[in-house]
Design an enzyme around this catalytic site. Structure first.
Site, short mmCIF file in Angstrom:
data_model
loop_
_atom_site.label_atom_id
_atom_site.label_comp_id
_atom_site.label_asym_id
_atom_site.label_seq_id
_atom_site.Cartn_x
_atom_site.Cartn_y
_atom_site.Cartn_z
N VAL A 245 0.84 -1.20 0.00
CA VAL A 245 0.00 0.00 0.00
C VAL A 245 0.88 1.24 0.00
O VAL A 245 1.92 1.27 0.66
CB VAL A 245 -0.90 0.02 1.27
CG1 VAL A 245 -1.74 1.28 1.32
CG2 VAL A 245 -1.76 -1.23 1.35
N CYS A 246 0.45 2.29 -0.72
CA CYS A 246 1.07 3.62 -0.61
C CYS A 246 0.00 4.67 -0.91
O CYS A 246 -1.19 4.38 -0.84
CB CYS A 246 2.30 3.75 -1.51
SG CYS A 246 1.91 3.90 -3.27
N ARG A 247 0.41 5.87 -1.28
CA ARG A 247 -0.55 6.94 -1.51
C ARG A 247 -1.35 6.72 -2.79
O ARG A 247 -2.57 6.81 -2.80
CB ARG A 247 0.17 8.30 -1.57
CG ARG A 247 -0.78 9.50 -1.64
CD ARG A 247 -0.01 10.80 -1.72
NE ARG A 247 0.59 10.99 -3.03
CZ ARG A 247 -0.04 11.53 -4.07
NH1 ARG A 247 -1.28 11.95 -3.97
NH2 ARG A 247 0.57 11.66 -5.23
N MET B 12 -3.98 4.85 -1.13
CA MET B 12 -4.83 5.51 -0.14
C MET B 12 -5.71 6.58 -0.76
O MET B 12 -6.76 6.92 -0.20
CB MET B 12 -3.97 6.10 0.98
CG MET B 12 -3.30 5.05 1.86
SD MET B 12 -4.46 3.86 2.62
CE MET B 12 -5.31 4.93 3.78
N SER C 296 -0.29 4.15 -5.39
CA SER C 296 0.09 2.82 -5.88
C SER C 296 1.35 2.83 -6.73
O SER C 296 1.73 1.80 -7.28
CB SER C 296 -1.06 2.06 -6.59
OG SER C 296 -1.37 2.59 -7.85
#
Length: 98
Positions: free
Chosen positions: A62-64, A90, A66
């Site tokens: 997961v990140c901000r 996110m 992708s």
């Protein structure tokens, strides 16, 4: 590269499934809001902390947005890990946030 949608992750969590979510954002980004139960390993530290992960365990990165999680997924996949990238990150997450 395996991918999973934010909707699928949310549905699986709401169904009580225990997912192994690795958030590769920086600490300050994670503190601003994250999916409950994540493990934070910033992308820049992943190479040095991948020994904490089990190659027999599936992980969702997961990140901000992708992008970083995509890099992390490709890197870990090349090392023999079972990983999937949460597409949209996110920014697309509509579930619970801590």
């Amino acid at each position: 590269m395996k991918e999973i949608t934010t909707t699928e992750v949310q549905q699986r969590l709401e169904a009580g499934e225990q997912l192994n979510l690795i958030d590769v954002r920086e600490v300050a980004e994670v503190q601003a809001g994250h999916i409950p139960g994540i493990v934070n390993i910033p992308l820049g530290l992943l190479e040095f902390r991948m020994h904490e992960l089990d190659k027999n365990t599936p992980y969702i990165m997961v990140c901000r947005s992708s992008a970083r999680s995509g890099q992390a997924t490709a890197f870990l996949e090349a090392q023999g890990y079972d990983v999937a990238n949460m597409v949209g990150g996110m920014l697309a997450w509509e579930g619970q946030v801590e």
